[in-house]
Design an enzyme around this catalytic site. Sequence first.
Site, short mmCIF file in Angstrom:
data_model
loop_
_atom_site.label_atom_id
_atom_site.label_comp_id
_atom_site.label_asym_id
_atom_site.label_seq_id
_atom_site.Cartn_x
_atom_site.Cartn_y
_atom_site.Cartn_z
N LEU A 40 19.59 69.22 -38.08
CA LEU A 40 20.79 68.87 -38.79
C LEU A 40 22.16 69.67 -38.39
CD1 LEU A 40 19.57 68.06 -42.39
CD2 LEU A 40 20.34 66.60 -40.61
N GLU A 84 11.59 65.59 -47.88
CA GLU A 84 12.33 64.51 -48.33
C GLU A 84 13.77 65.03 -48.14
OE1 GLU A 84 12.86 62.22 -52.35
OE2 GLU A 84 13.59 64.43 -52.68
#
Length: 206
Positions: free
Chosen positions: A29, A147
């Site tokens: 990310l 998640e």
Amino acid sequence: MLDLSKTIDEFLEVEQIYRGGIKEIVTKLEILNEQYEVLNDHSLIHSLESRVKAPESIIEKLGRYGFDISLESARKNLTDIAGIRVVTCFISDIYDLAELLLKQDDITLITKKDYVKEPKENGYRSLHLIVSVPVFLADRTEHVPVEIQIRTISMDFWGSLEHLLRYKKGKDIPAKINFELKHCAEIGDALDKRMQRIYEELDKIK
């Protein structure tokens, strides 16, 4: 009879693997965000935080859903042991970031729940992704579920305060308060959409 102490010790032994999964995703990310910022003069990520569920929380959730309380059961039935929350500035950033991440060759999408386009009944909004990422250990490779929740600043503000209020007073909140909380979520959504339009208009001018 369940040996709670032994079960907790077993969970702690594999905690490193789930932390490895988080590190893999966070690194991806951050790299994607840095490249996007260079190319578009705009950062996709406003803030990012992560956590691994504590053994006590894992045991409580397994019991709540009627699963066996064991390490094997946790790894089979729970996909949110490792979690990452990403906060963006604009709604479009949510989908841009998710698309870039899911294009990664070693990322496998397990499930996707879009509570931005289809909010929960209480007004909750966020994009939920459960992905599998390989974690390379000394003697083997583990594919770890992580998640990822991606939401705007407004969605995160509402979600954090709603959670605080609901768990402070318990789940039995009067219907009037539930209505007020949902209305606040709708106000936040309207603000998000208005800021998105402003951003797009300024982007056209630039």
